[in-house]
Design a protein around this motif. Structure first.
Motif, PDB file in Angstrom:
ATOM      1  N   LEU A 638       0.858  -1.168   0.000  1.00 49.73           N
ATOM      2  CA  LEU A 638       0.000   0.000   0.000  1.00 49.73           C
ATOM      3  C   LEU A 638       0.900   1.225   0.000  1.00 49.73           C
ATOM      4  O   LEU A 638       1.753   1.367   0.876  1.00 49.73           O
ATOM      5  N   ASP A 639       0.706   2.065  -0.981  1.00 55.31           N
ATOM      6  CA  ASP A 639       1.583   3.227  -1.088  1.00 55.31           C
ATOM      7  C   ASP A 639       0.916   4.453  -0.482  1.00 55.31           C
ATOM      8  O   ASP A 639      -0.223   4.776  -0.801  1.00 55.31           O
ATOM      9  N   LEU A 640       1.615   5.095   0.428  1.00 58.31           N
ATOM     10  CA  LEU A 640       1.082   6.327   1.014  1.00 58.31           C
ATOM     11  C   LEU A 640       1.549   7.538   0.224  1.00 58.31           C
ATOM     12  O   LEU A 640       0.809   8.475  -0.006  1.00 58.31           O
ATOM     13  N   ASP A 641       2.801   7.519  -0.161  1.00 53.34           N
ATOM     14  CA  ASP A 641       3.355   8.720  -0.772  1.00 53.34           C
ATOM     15  C   ASP A 641       4.707   8.411  -1.403  1.00 53.34           C
ATOM     16  O   ASP A 641       5.699   8.291  -0.700  1.00 53.34           O
ATOM     17  N   GLY A 642       4.724   8.239  -2.702  1.00 55.86           N
ATOM     18  CA  GLY A 642       5.997   8.092  -3.397  1.00 55.86           C
ATOM     19  C   GLY A 642       6.697   6.771  -3.202  1.00 55.86           C
ATOM     20  O   GLY A 642       7.890   6.667  -3.447  1.00 55.86           O
ATOM     21  N   GLY A 643       5.978   5.758  -2.756  1.00 54.92           N
ATOM     22  CA  GLY A 643       6.601   4.457  -2.538  1.00 54.92           C
ATOM     23  C   GLY A 643       6.590   3.569  -3.775  1.00 54.92           C
ATOM     24  O   GLY A 643       7.305   2.571  -3.834  1.00 54.92           O
ATOM     25  N   LEU A 644       5.744   3.940  -4.746  1.00 58.07           N
ATOM     26  CA  LEU A 644       5.671   3.158  -5.980  1.00 58.07           C
ATOM     27  C   LEU A 644       5.782   4.105  -7.179  1.00 58.07           C
ATOM     28  O   LEU A 644       5.384   5.266  -7.113  1.00 58.07           O
ATOM     29  N   ASP A 645       6.296   3.555  -8.251  1.00 60.88           N
ATOM     30  CA  ASP A 645       6.448   4.339  -9.478  1.00 60.88           C
ATOM     31  C   ASP A 645       5.079   4.729 -10.034  1.00 60.88           C
ATOM     32  O   ASP A 645       4.145   3.931 -10.020  1.00 60.88           O
ATOM     33  N   GLN A 646       4.987   5.953 -10.509  1.00 59.76           N
ATOM     34  CA  GLN A 646       3.738   6.444 -11.089  1.00 59.76           C
ATOM     35  C   GLN A 646       3.201   5.531 -12.191  1.00 59.76           C
ATOM     36  O   GLN A 646       2.001   5.386 -12.355  1.00 59.76           O
ATOM     37  N   GLN A 647       4.135   4.924 -12.916  1.00 63.87           N
ATOM     38  CA  GLN A 647       3.728   4.063 -14.037  1.00 63.87           C
ATOM     39  C   GLN A 647       2.842   2.902 -13.602  1.00 63.87           C
ATOM     40  O   GLN A 647       2.113   2.340 -14.400  1.00 63.87           O
ATOM     41  N   ALA A 703      -5.769 -11.851   1.601  1.00 61.15           N
ATOM     42  CA  ALA A 703      -4.969 -10.770   2.181  1.00 61.15           C
ATOM     43  C   ALA A 703      -4.821 -10.915   3.691  1.00 61.15           C
ATOM     44  O   ALA A 703      -3.872 -10.447   4.284  1.00 61.15           O
ATOM     45  N   ARG A 704      -5.788 -11.576   4.297  1.00 61.96           N
ATOM     46  CA  ARG A 704      -5.767 -11.642   5.746  1.00 61.96           C
ATOM     47  C   ARG A 704      -4.549 -12.389   6.266  1.00 61.96           C
ATOM     48  O   ARG A 704      -4.016 -12.104   7.321  1.00 61.96           O
ATOM     49  N   LEU A 705      -4.126 -13.394   5.546  1.00 61.04           N
ATOM     50  CA  LEU A 705      -3.009 -14.204   6.023  1.00 61.04           C
ATOM     51  C   LEU A 705      -1.685 -13.802   5.383  1.00 61.04           C
ATOM     52  O   LEU A 705      -0.664 -14.409   5.615  1.00 61.04           O
ATOM     53  N   ALA A 706      -1.766 -12.779   4.546  1.00 61.14           N
ATOM     54  CA  ALA A 706      -0.575 -12.422   3.800  1.00 61.14           C
ATOM     55  C   ALA A 706       0.351 -11.523   4.604  1.00 61.14           C
ATOM     56  O   ALA A 706       0.011 -11.041   5.663  1.00 61.14           O
ATOM     57  N   SER A 707       1.509 -11.312   4.033  1.00 57.75           N
ATOM     58  CA  SER A 707       2.399 -10.273   4.532  1.00 57.75           C
ATOM     59  C   SER A 707       1.995  -8.984   3.838  1.00 57.75           C
ATOM     60  O   SER A 707       1.429  -9.017   2.744  1.00 57.75           O
ATOM     61  N   TYR A 708       2.266  -7.858   4.480  1.00 59.73           N
ATOM     62  CA  TYR A 708       1.949  -6.622   3.783  1.00 59.73           C
ATOM     63  C   TYR A 708       2.916  -5.522   4.150  1.00 59.73           C
ATOM     64  O   TYR A 708       3.554  -5.542   5.193  1.00 59.73           O
ATOM     65  N   ALA A 709       2.983  -4.562   3.235  1.00 55.15           N
ATOM     66  CA  ALA A 709       3.924  -3.463   3.412  1.00 55.15           C
ATOM     67  C   ALA A 709       3.209  -2.152   3.156  1.00 55.15           C
ATOM     68  O   ALA A 709       2.468  -2.026   2.185  1.00 55.15           O
ATOM     69  N   ILE A 710       3.394  -1.218   4.078  1.00 58.75           N
ATOM     70  CA  ILE A 710       2.879   0.124   3.856  1.00 58.75           C
ATOM     71  C   ILE A 710       4.083   0.998   3.537  1.00 58.75           C
ATOM     72  O   ILE A 710       5.063   1.019   4.287  1.00 58.75           O
ATOM     73  N   LEU A 711       4.011   1.676   2.393  1.00 59.06           N
ATOM     74  CA  LEU A 711       5.202   2.344   1.874  1.00 59.06           C
ATOM     75  C   LEU A 711       5.046   3.842   1.759  1.00 59.06           C
ATOM     76  O   LEU A 711       3.959   4.346   1.509  1.00 59.06           O
ATOM     77  N   ALA A 712       6.141   4.506   1.923  1.00 65.44           N
ATOM     78  CA  ALA A 712       6.281   5.871   1.422  1.00 65.44           C
ATOM     79  C   ALA A 712       7.688   5.924   0.851  1.00 65.44           C
ATOM     80  O   ALA A 712       8.437   4.952   0.963  1.00 65.44           O
ATOM     81  N   GLN A 713       8.022   7.043   0.257  1.00 61.62           N
ATOM     82  CA  GLN A 713       9.327   7.102  -0.394  1.00 61.62           C
ATOM     83  C   GLN A 713      10.442   6.733   0.599  1.00 61.62           C
ATOM     84  O   GLN A 713      11.337   5.979   0.279  1.00 61.62           O
ATOM     85  N   ASP A 714      10.316   7.255   1.832  1.00 61.43           N
ATOM     86  CA  ASP A 714      11.386   7.014   2.811  1.00 61.43           C
ATOM     87  C   ASP A 714      10.905   6.180   4.001  1.00 61.43           C
ATOM     88  O   ASP A 714      11.569   6.115   5.027  1.00 61.43           O
ATOM     89  N   TYR A 715       9.720   5.603   3.879  1.00 59.41           N
ATOM     90  CA  TYR A 715       9.133   4.906   5.029  1.00 59.41           C
ATOM     91  C   TYR A 715       8.688   3.502   4.638  1.00 59.41           C
ATOM     92  O   TYR A 715       8.234   3.269   3.519  1.00 59.41           O
ATOM     93  N   LEU A 716       8.793   2.587   5.595  1.00 58.90           N
ATOM     94  CA  LEU A 716       8.295   1.236   5.373  1.00 58.90           C
ATOM     95  C   LEU A 716       7.743   0.662   6.674  1.00 58.90           C
ATOM     96  O   LEU A 716       8.410   0.686   7.720  1.00 58.90           O
TER      97      LEU A 716
END
Lengths: 838, 125
Positions: A638-647, A703-716
């Protein structure tokens, strides 16, 4: 949330979803912080229970207050994240909170009068008068034995004193810090507590009562000086507190009030606090009354034990009368050896045998001899039998005789069992045949039992703090101060001392073997030597004696303390996790039956809120999507801000090359490192969860049993669910080193507990090598590295990824310490480049 | 480094904080008496003050108010073993930098103090 806040929230949601997202992100960060703190505090409390820690109840209360605050803050953060959805959560929290006091309640401090009692009144008021005064009062009421006239300053006067001077919370704050293994600190804490009491002001009501009693005494012809003796509740009851509190002798009238405070302050000497903690009693449970008696000009004094297993005349149970010249203090503080008279348990008692003391009891300075008149010994033994009949228990009583030849009974308490009986004696007599050399034989059993340890020679009391864990303490005498370090001891041997001393009584309660009167033990035993003390049979063997030790272990089982009982009751509201399945309809605030449930609920829902940021109308900026990977991992990002490429904005799944979050890229480089061999065919998700809720029926990509990552450009924020354990990683790698941190938490596993601990140990060793500060509690590991440049944190994230991948299934195969250190050595060699600048 | 004052009615609590912060190179003065602490701040406006909520003579919240009057730029960290929503709210209203709970661990304390020092520098600009 009030109406205005709610309005703001909706307005934001409609007009400025981007800003709302940031607010949610902040609330989510808050939620994670409180979640972490709550779990830490729960673990701290669990640890007190599981380690059987000897701490003051004030520590528990302090942790509990902090926990309640953390959980409440956590729930507030969840409400900030989603203001409307969890309204019954707070109500549930309040309900749980209000059911807590019943589980932990200590007696209320009762500050109402009466503040003083006559000794006779004390005989009917155990709680007000404390153990010592109550027993004496009862003897006065119910027997004709000569008890000196006196009065009691009640335990309520003490409670009022604390209340009046606002001392309760200040004492608690200090008591919460007490750790018995840190002697220096204990001394410091206790000194501050005693100073607080000394600086306190005695409430006028209490002062008035004391003056009235002193006036009454004067009218009866009794003038000072006085003896002030502590009489704490529980004292002389199940726990003897023998000699742990202060008594003041020779107190003249003008010194009365400061001396009273001094006796109260005696509740906070290191040894009294240590003793109380080991009994598992709270400070509030042992308020201190003070017994006031006129001083008796004693020529001779001593104690009577009504049940001795044997006398020099033979193994039949008998009474023993101990006597020393002057005041009895030198006998009970272990500094003087007494003369002893053994008498039969019949009416009237018959003299069986006598042992001369080093000094005549009636003529101090005159060496040797048996000085107590046979009639006196018989009379004292008769008192013992009378008191046994009164109380139904063997007795330990203190007496004295004044210049006019009058005898007085000063104190009586139950004699602790623990003296080996004659049969037992017979049984172990056989052991020496197979045992190693006997180093010392003789002495008197002050407290029976067997202990193996290393000889530690103590020349002076001041060195007590240095006594190491596992010591057999060898000393010239037997002062009560030994009680302060009793936990570290395996046995005590003293040249002099007496089984009638206070420390002997404490040791019997505690089950610590003590041998006294061992003559020249301080010269015969060598410091550092390992010995086995069989105090019941007066022998000290070289080295360990396994057959005796087994016997010692059997005797070790001790009953649960009030502390443990209360803590267990409390933990039922804190620790058990009932909410396990987030998908179940039972996963609701109403079903939260412990604080742990509430924490779990809030964390789960907080995560869910972040993952459903997109909202039902599809509004929002972020959307959780699955990461494409060859690895057997189900991970959502899940990208909060700048964690994934716009493309990648339109893509349904995310290819790793579109990750622009620096910390996520670094960590992914580790997880997908060629060295990590993932076991194919096993999807790495939460197996425990899978076993429990799905029976294998549900989609492995849920998704409930998965791993997940919350991202920002400088945050994880990364939650990894591998097999039966989970790891949480939270890191900020920005341009500002001061704000940066990397926090990593790891818990659980599929192996048995020792295997899990080995894996935790392994991870700890690697991370400490990599510069992390690591704390472990059981199978929970917390590692942290803060205020560092991103350039230093990022390679360590890769390292963590590799470590996670490599140790994933390791707990099941880790079999020994050697394997752990081998793994760590190999790992350090191979990945040194990630830790040291290349 | 920072000039810090600790006020706690229990001396040991203050000394523990002093020990932790001095290792970080801060200069720390400990008080157990409110009036002495206020006197100190009047002549010596510290950058950060750490206040207990339960004091001997006045409440920590009242102390916060007095302290802010005496030295508005001092950043105040409230540190209490008896947290309540009421004192948390009052502290925030009176401009406390943070509201922390005992027992506080070393890292958290160091972080809070670093944050307060930084905030004080920003406020002074």
């Amino acid at each position: 949330m009030n109406l205005r806040q709610l309005f703001t929230y909706w307005t934001l949601q409609v007009f400025a979803p981007g800003k709302l997202l940031r607010l949610k992100y902040l609330a989510f960060k808050d939620l994670l912080r409180h979640d972490k703190k709550s779990l830490e505090l729960i673990t701290d409390l669990e640890e007190l229970l599981h380690r059987n820690a000897t701490v003051d109840w004030a520590r528990v209360e302090s942790l509990l207050r902090a926990l309640l605050w953390s959980v409440e803050s956590l729930l507030r953060a969840l409400t900030a994240l989603q203001p409307t959805a969890y309204q019954d959560l707070e109500e549930r929290f309040r309900q749980l909170e209000s059911s807590l006091p019943a589980a932990v309640s200590l007696p209320e401090m009762d500050c109402r009068p009466p503040y003083t009692l006559t000794l006779a009144e004390a005989g009917a008021a155990p709680v007000l008068a404390g153990g010592k005064a109550h027993t004496l009062g009862r003897i006065l009421r119910e027997t004709a034995l000569p008890v000196p006239p006196g009065f009691v300053i009640t335990s309520r006067a003490f409670s009022l004193f604390l209340e009046h001077n606002h001392l309760r919370h200040r004492l608690d704050e200090l008591l919460a810090q007490v750790q018995l293994d840190d002697w220096e600190r204990l001394i410091g804490l206790c000194k501050e507590m005693r100073d607080m009491v000394r600086e306190g002001e005695i409430p006028l009501e209490v002062q008035g009562e004391i003056h009235r009693r002193l006036d009454d005494s004067r009218r009866q012809g009794l003038t000072g000086p006085w003896v002030l003796r502590s009489s704490a509740c529980f004292e002389d009851g199940e726990a003897s507190f023998a000699g742990q509190y202060r008594s003041l002798l020779q107190v003249p009238d003008p010194q009365f009030l400061p001396s009273y405070k001094e006796v109260l302050a005696g509740k906070y000497t290191p040894r009294a606090v240590a003793y109380r903690l080991r009994c598992g009693l709270a400070d509030q449970e042992t308020p201190m009354a003070v017994l006031v008696l006129p001083i008796i000009d004693a020529v001779v004094s001593g104690v009577v034990y009504t049940r001795e297993p044997q006398s020099p005349a033979g193994p039949a149970p008998c009474l023993a009368v101990y006597a020393v010249p002057g005041l009895g203090a030198s006998l009970v503080d272990g500094s003087k050896a007494p003369e002893v008279h053994y008498l039969s348990r019949e009416r009237p008692p018959r003299l069986l045998a006598e042992i001369a003391g080093p000094e005549c009891a009636l003529r101090p300075g005159v060496p040797g001899g048996v000085c107590l008149a046979p009639a006196t010994a018989v009379s004292l033994a008769g008192w013992g039998l009378t008191l046994e009949e009164l109380t139904g228990r063997p007795q330990d009583l203190e007496w004295c005789q004044d210049r006019q030849g009058r005898l007085f009974l000063l104190q009586a308490r139950p004699l602790k069992p623990g003296t080996a009986d004659a049969q037992d004696l017979q049984e172990v007599k056989d052991v020496p045949e197979v045992a190693p050399p006997v180093l010392l034989q003789g002495g008197v059993t002050a407290s029976p039992g067997v202990g193996t340890g290393t000889v530690w020679l103590l020349r002076q009391e001041a060195d007590l703090g240095e006594v190491p864990e596992g010591a057999v303490l060898v000393a010239p005498t037997l002062p009560p101060a030994f009680a302060a370090v009793i936990q570290r001891l395996r046995g005590v041997v003293s040249d002099g001392g007496s089984r009638a001393s206070h420390f002997a009584a404490v040791a019997r309660e505690y089950g610590l073997p003590v041998l006294v009167g061992a003559g020249d033990a301080t010269r015969r035993l060598t410091p550092g030597q390992v010995v086995t003390v069989d105090a019941g049979h007066g022998r000290i063997y070289q080295g360990e004696v396994e057959s005796l030790k087994q016997k010692a272990r059997q005797e070790q089982a001790r009953p649960e303390t009030p502390f443990a009982t209360r803590l267990k009751a409390l933990m039922r509201f804190i620790s058990p996790l009932h909410l396990l399945d987030p998908a179940s309809p039972e996963f609701t605030p109403r079903n939260c039956r412990s604080l742990n449930d509430l924490v779990r609920f809030a964390h789960e829902k907080g995560m869910a809120e972040m993952f459903s940021l997109v909202g039902r109308q599809g509004r929002g900026l972020a959307k959780a999507r699955r990461l494409e990977t060859e690895l057997p991992l189900v991970m959502y990002v899940l990208d909060l801000d700048g964690g994934l490429d716009q493309q990648s904005r339109k893509a349904r799944t995310i290819a790793p090359q579109f990750i622009t979050s620096e910390p996520m890229r670094a960590c992914w480089a580790g997880l997908s490192h060629p060295d990590v061999v993932w076991r194919q065919g096993l999807l790495h998700l939460d197996w425990e969860e899978l076993d429990r809720i799905s029976a294998g029926l549900m989609s492995l990509k849920s998704a409930r049993l998965a791993s997940y990552a919350i991202l920002a450009q400088d945050y994880l924020h990364l939650v990894l669910r591998f097999g039966y354990h989970f790891a949480v990683l939270d890191t900020l790698c920005s341009d500002n080193p001061e704000a940066n941190y990397l926090a990593f938490r790891f818990k659980g596993g599929g192996g048995n507990f020792p295997q899990r601990l080995r894996r935790v140990q392994l991870i700890q060793m690697v991370l400490e090598w990599a510069g992390f500060t690591v704390k472990t509690r059981g199978d929970l590991l917390d590692a942290r590295l803060a205020r560092q440049a991103a350039g230093l944190l990022l390679p360590r994230l890769t390292l963590l990824g590799i470590l996670q991948g490599q140790t994933c299934l390791l707990d099941i195969s880790l079999t020994g310490e050697e394997q752990v250190s081998q793994f760590v050595r190999d790992f350090q060699e191979r990945y040194a480049g990630y830790v040291e600048p290349q | 480094m920072g000039d810090i004052m600790v006020l706690d009615d229990v001396l040991d609590a203050g000394i523990m904080i002093k020990r932790i912060l001095e290792r970080k190179g801060h200069q720390v003065t400990v008080f157990t008496d409110e009036l002495e602490a206020l006197e100190h701040v009047r002549t010596h406006p510290v950058e950060v003050a750490i206040l207990d909520i339960r004091l001997k003579k006045m409440s920590g919240v009242d102390m916060l108010e007095e302290l802010k009057k005496a030295s508005p730029l001092t950043q105040v960290i409230m540190l209490t073993g008896y947290p309540t929503l009421e004192t948390a709210r009052q502290s925030k209203e009176l401009g406390a930098f943070d509201y922390c709970i005992k027992p506080i661990d070393k890292e958290e304390l160091e972080e809070k103090v670093a944050g307060a020092l930084a905030a004080g520098k920003v406020a002074a600009q």
